[in-house]
Design a protein around this motif. Structure first.
Motif, PDB file in Angstrom:
ATOM      1  N   LYS A   2      50.237  51.293  39.116  1.00 56.16           N
ATOM      2  CA  LYS A   2      49.088  50.492  38.771  1.00 56.16           C
ATOM      3  C   LYS A   2      49.361  49.036  39.090  1.00 56.16           C
ATOM      4  O   LYS A   2      50.395  48.516  38.822  1.00 56.16           O
ATOM      5  N   PHE A   3      48.401  48.327  39.679  1.00 53.98           N
ATOM      6  CA  PHE A   3      48.587  46.924  39.919  1.00 53.98           C
ATOM      7  C   PHE A   3      47.227  46.239  39.975  1.00 53.98           C
ATOM      8  O   PHE A   3      46.192  46.868  40.123  1.00 53.98           O
ATOM      9  N   LYS A   4      47.228  44.938  39.847  1.00 56.12           N
ATOM     10  CA  LYS A   4      45.987  44.176  39.908  1.00 56.12           C
ATOM     11  C   LYS A   4      45.578  43.998  41.365  1.00 56.12           C
ATOM     12  O   LYS A   4      46.316  43.478  42.170  1.00 56.12           O
ATOM     13  N   PHE A   5      44.345  44.404  41.678  1.00 52.22           N
ATOM     14  CA  PHE A   5      43.901  44.446  43.062  1.00 52.22           C
ATOM     15  C   PHE A   5      43.065  43.228  43.383  1.00 52.22           C
ATOM     16  O   PHE A   5      42.117  42.912  42.659  1.00 52.22           O
ATOM     17  N   LYS A   6      43.391  42.475  44.411  1.00 52.72           N
ATOM     18  CA  LYS A   6      42.663  41.279  44.791  1.00 52.72           C
ATOM     19  C   LYS A   6      41.518  41.668  45.741  1.00 52.72           C
ATOM     20  O   LYS A   6      41.693  41.764  46.945  1.00 52.72           O
ATOM     21  N   VAL A 151      49.823  55.174  49.551  1.00 53.52           N
ATOM     22  CA  VAL A 151      48.368  55.297  49.669  1.00 53.52           C
ATOM     23  C   VAL A 151      47.776  54.794  48.363  1.00 53.52           C
ATOM     24  O   VAL A 151      48.232  55.163  47.280  1.00 53.52           O
ATOM     25  N   THR A 152      46.800  53.919  48.458  1.00 55.77           N
ATOM     26  CA  THR A 152      46.246  53.248  47.287  1.00 55.77           C
ATOM     27  C   THR A 152      44.746  53.464  47.209  1.00 55.77           C
ATOM     28  O   THR A 152      44.051  53.449  48.235  1.00 55.77           O
ATOM     29  N   VAL A 153      44.248  53.656  45.991  1.00 49.47           N
ATOM     30  CA  VAL A 153      42.816  53.813  45.746  1.00 49.47           C
ATOM     31  C   VAL A 153      42.409  52.815  44.665  1.00 49.47           C
ATOM     32  O   VAL A 153      43.103  52.669  43.649  1.00 49.47           O
ATOM     33  N   ALA A 154      41.287  52.140  44.879  1.00 47.35           N
ATOM     34  CA  ALA A 154      40.769  51.183  43.906  1.00 47.35           C
ATOM     35  C   ALA A 154      39.244  51.236  43.915  1.00 47.35           C
ATOM     36  O   ALA A 154      38.636  51.619  44.921  1.00 47.35           O
ATOM     37  N   PRO A 155      38.580  50.872  42.815  1.00 50.73           N
ATOM     38  CA  PRO A 155      37.116  50.799  42.808  1.00 50.73           C
ATOM     39  C   PRO A 155      36.633  49.811  43.863  1.00 50.73           C
ATOM     40  O   PRO A 155      37.258  48.772  44.095  1.00 50.73           O
ATOM     41  N   TYR A 156      35.522  50.137  44.481  1.00 45.69           N
ATOM     42  CA  TYR A 156      34.987  49.318  45.569  1.00 45.69           C
ATOM     43  C   TYR A 156      33.743  48.575  45.093  1.00 45.69           C
ATOM     44  O   TYR A 156      32.775  49.169  44.643  1.00 45.69           O
ATOM     45  N   ALA A 160      35.059  43.410  37.391  1.00 47.78           N
ATOM     46  CA  ALA A 160      36.174  43.674  36.482  1.00 47.78           C
ATOM     47  C   ALA A 160      35.661  43.811  35.048  1.00 47.78           C
ATOM     48  O   ALA A 160      34.746  43.103  34.628  1.00 47.78           O
ATOM     49  N   LYS A 161      36.231  44.754  34.318  1.00 49.10           N
ATOM     50  CA  LYS A 161      35.871  44.944  32.922  1.00 49.10           C
ATOM     51  C   LYS A 161      36.670  43.985  32.056  1.00 49.10           C
ATOM     52  O   LYS A 161      37.863  43.801  32.235  1.00 49.10           O
ATOM     53  N   GLY A 162      35.995  43.378  31.056  1.00 51.80           N
ATOM     54  CA  GLY A 162      36.630  42.385  30.210  1.00 51.80           C
ATOM     55  C   GLY A 162      37.095  42.942  28.881  1.00 51.80           C
ATOM     56  O   GLY A 162      36.403  43.759  28.266  1.00 51.80           O
ATOM     57  N   THR A 163      38.278  42.518  28.459  1.00 54.15           N
ATOM     58  CA  THR A 163      38.804  42.843  27.134  1.00 54.15           C
ATOM     59  C   THR A 163      39.324  41.552  26.503  1.00 54.15           C
ATOM     60  O   THR A 163      39.734  40.626  27.210  1.00 54.15           O
ATOM     61  N   VAL A 164      39.326  41.482  25.190  1.00 54.00           N
ATOM     62  CA  VAL A 164      39.777  40.297  24.483  1.00 54.00           C
ATOM     63  C   VAL A 164      41.240  40.482  24.086  1.00 54.00           C
ATOM     64  O   VAL A 164      41.594  41.455  23.421  1.00 54.00           O
ATOM     65  N   GLY A 165      42.095  39.542  24.506  1.00 58.57           N
ATOM     66  CA  GLY A 165      43.507  39.625  24.200  1.00 58.57           C
ATOM     67  C   GLY A 165      43.812  39.174  22.786  1.00 58.57           C
ATOM     68  O   GLY A 165      42.931  38.730  22.036  1.00 58.57           O
ATOM     69  N   SER A 166      45.085  39.270  22.395  1.00 61.63           N
ATOM     70  CA  SER A 166      45.505  38.915  21.039  1.00 61.63           C
ATOM     71  C   SER A 166      45.301  37.436  20.736  1.00 61.63           C
ATOM     72  O   SER A 166      45.160  37.038  19.580  1.00 61.63           O
ATOM     73  N   ASN A 167      45.280  36.599  21.797  1.00 62.85           N
ATOM     74  CA  ASN A 167      45.077  35.167  21.596  1.00 62.85           C
ATOM     75  C   ASN A 167      43.613  34.765  21.638  1.00 62.85           C
ATOM     76  O   ASN A 167      43.280  33.586  21.594  1.00 62.85           O
ATOM     77  N   GLY A 168      42.732  35.762  21.766  1.00 65.20           N
ATOM     78  CA  GLY A 168      41.305  35.485  21.780  1.00 65.20           C
ATOM     79  C   GLY A 168      40.731  35.217  23.152  1.00 65.20           C
ATOM     80  O   GLY A 168      39.512  35.046  23.302  1.00 65.20           O
ATOM     81  N   ASN A 169      41.576  35.183  24.192  1.00 68.27           N
ATOM     82  CA  ASN A 169      41.098  34.934  25.546  1.00 68.27           C
ATOM     83  C   ASN A 169      40.551  36.208  26.172  1.00 68.27           C
ATOM     84  O   ASN A 169      41.023  37.312  25.892  1.00 68.27           O
ATOM     85  N   ILE A 171      40.249  38.810  28.997  1.00 66.77           N
ATOM     86  CA  ILE A 171      41.079  39.298  30.093  1.00 66.77           C
ATOM     87  C   ILE A 171      40.264  40.277  30.927  1.00 66.77           C
ATOM     88  O   ILE A 171      39.699  41.237  30.396  1.00 66.77           O
ATOM     89  N   LYS A 172      40.182  40.025  32.229  1.00 65.78           N
ATOM     90  CA  LYS A 172      39.451  40.912  33.121  1.00 65.78           C
ATOM     91  C   LYS A 172      40.435  41.728  33.942  1.00 65.78           C
ATOM     92  O   LYS A 172      41.323  41.190  34.595  1.00 65.78           O
ATOM     93  N   ASN A 173      40.282  43.050  33.906  1.00 62.93           N
ATOM     94  CA  ASN A 173      41.207  43.948  34.577  1.00 62.93           C
ATOM     95  C   ASN A 173      40.517  44.731  35.687  1.00 62.93           C
ATOM     96  O   ASN A 173      39.393  45.193  35.513  1.00 62.93           O
ATOM     97  N   LYS A 174      41.207  44.863  36.799  1.00 65.30           N
ATOM     98  CA  LYS A 174      40.803  45.764  37.875  1.00 65.30           C
ATOM     99  C   LYS A 174      41.960  46.725  38.101  1.00 65.30           C
ATOM    100  O   LYS A 174      43.067  46.309  38.415  1.00 65.30           O
ATOM    101  N   PHE A 175      41.681  48.015  37.932  1.00 67.32           N
ATOM    102  CA  PHE A 175      42.745  49.003  38.021  1.00 67.32           C
ATOM    103  C   PHE A 175      42.827  49.585  39.423  1.00 67.32           C
ATOM    104  O   PHE A 175      41.812  49.891  40.042  1.00 67.32           O
TER     105      PHE A 175
END
Length: 363
Positions: A2-6, A151-156, A160-169, A171-175
């Motif tokens: 898993k990695f963050k996809f640009k 070989v890599t697959v990612a949403p096209y 990015a879906k957002g989640t709130v981190g422990s510090n209140g910021n 966080i947008k993730n792309k899997f």
């Protein structure tokens, strides 16, 4: 993996090559990003599916097929992008497959060129599994050791879906997910790893506690060798200062064939100081069966020390200056006291008449 996809970087090179799907079935296991991938098919004389990896061994120019299963757990149909890549080591010391182009002075064969097609976009219906067929051709050019890629697959074109981190910021993730590929030529010998330290430069190092001043050592593997995860230990000493020592231990470093990466070494609470230094870096395989000891001298200049201390938020320590000024002031006071004392003693010994001896009158 898993990695963050640009996405923005990749959109400029994407072109439509559609892959064929072989059947569809309902799935039930949820995963991060509401999708996952895994190798399909079974092992044979050329393709070995080992622990989620494709290991391919064939004659030069031989072509074989591999199956890639994409599982869409979302309710709706989703578009995905697939691409092939050459493996490299990122600055966390992990194998990565998220670059469409990898460069290194020792890299002669790009693993991604062995796969066909190299890129494609495709759609998978909701709650459905799609099986994709890819072709892998063992390079005709003779080589020893192992070629590594993925070989890599990612949403096209998905936000990015957002989640709130422990510090209140927010966080947008792309899997994204990758499956490693190893390619060998039949009868070819294995390559021995050749690790070296190319450069050591001051830099900012990042950890869970934030950014710290330190250095980064550029580590190079010049052969088609992969020895698996390695433990590592870095020791930095300073010429002329026996009390200075930085030690950092790394539990897992996976160095891909013909690649280089930057190994961060944090100075911790110590500030960067100009001077000449030495790095001793030791890599070991599991159980310490095999090890490599690398050495490199390097220099930190005043400008670099000041620059990276400032970037790390280190405030200058003027205690040494205050101590020096105090010692200097004390020396001046003592010197002045001694001088005045001597002068007064001299006056007293000479009768206190400006240094001229007094004469007695004769009666």
């Amino acid at each position: 993996m898993k990695f963050k996809f640009k996405m923005l970087k990749l959109l400029s090179v994407v072109f439509a090559l559609f892959l064929g799907f072989l059947g569809s079935t309902k799935v039930s296991a949820a995963t991060s990003g509401d999708y996952t991938i895994k190798p399909g098919g079974t092992s044979n004389d050329v393709v070995n599916i080992d622990n989620g990896n494709y290991i391919i061994t064939g004659d030069p120019g031989q072509t074989t097929e591999i199956k890639l299963i994409v599982i869409n757990k979302a309710e709706d149909a989703r578009n995905f992008i697939y691409y092939a890549s050459t493996a490299y080591t990122n600055d966390n010391g992990s194998l990565s497959y998220n670059k469409t182009k990898v460069t290194d002075s020792s890299l002669k064969i790009q693993t991604k060129d062995a796969l066909s097609p190299k890129k494609s976009t495709f759609k998978v219906p909701g709650n459905t599994t799609a099986t994709i067929t890819l072709k892998v051709t063992v390079p005709e050019k003779k080589f020893t050791g192992t070629l590594m890629g993925g070989v890599t697959v990612a949403p096209y074109k998905e936000k990015a879906k957002g989640t709130v981190g422990s510090n209140g910021n927010l966080i947008k993730n792309k899997f994204s997910y990758s499956i490693p590929i190893q390619i060998h030529q039949k009868g070819a010998e294995n390559d021995e790893a050749k690790y070296s330290i190319r450069t050591v430069k001051p830099s900012l190092t990042t950890s869970a506690k934030g950014k710290n001043q330190g250095v980064e050592a550029n580590i190079h593997n010049s052969t088609n060798s992969y020895t698996g995860p390695l433990s590592a230990k870095a020791i930095v000493t300073k010429n002329g200062d026996k009390s200075f020592k930085i030690t950092q231990v790394y539990s897992s470093q996976s160095i891909a064939p013909t690649t280089n990466y930057n190994l961060p070494i944090s100075w911790g609470k110590k500030t960067l100081q100009s001077g000449d230094y030495h790095l001793k870096l030791t890599y070991e395989t599991a159980g310490g069966i095999k090890s490599w000891v690398l050495n490199k001298d390097f220099t930190i200049t005043n400008n670099d020390a000041a620059k990276y201390n400032k970037l790390a938020g280190v405030k200058p320590n003027y205690l040494w200056l205050y101590i020096l000024l105090g010692i200097l002031a004390l020396a001046i006071i003592l010197g002045l006291g001694i001088y005045l004392g001597k002068r007064n003693n001299k006056k007293n010994n000479n009768g206190g008449n400006g240094g001229q001896p007094t004469r007695r009158r004769r009666r």
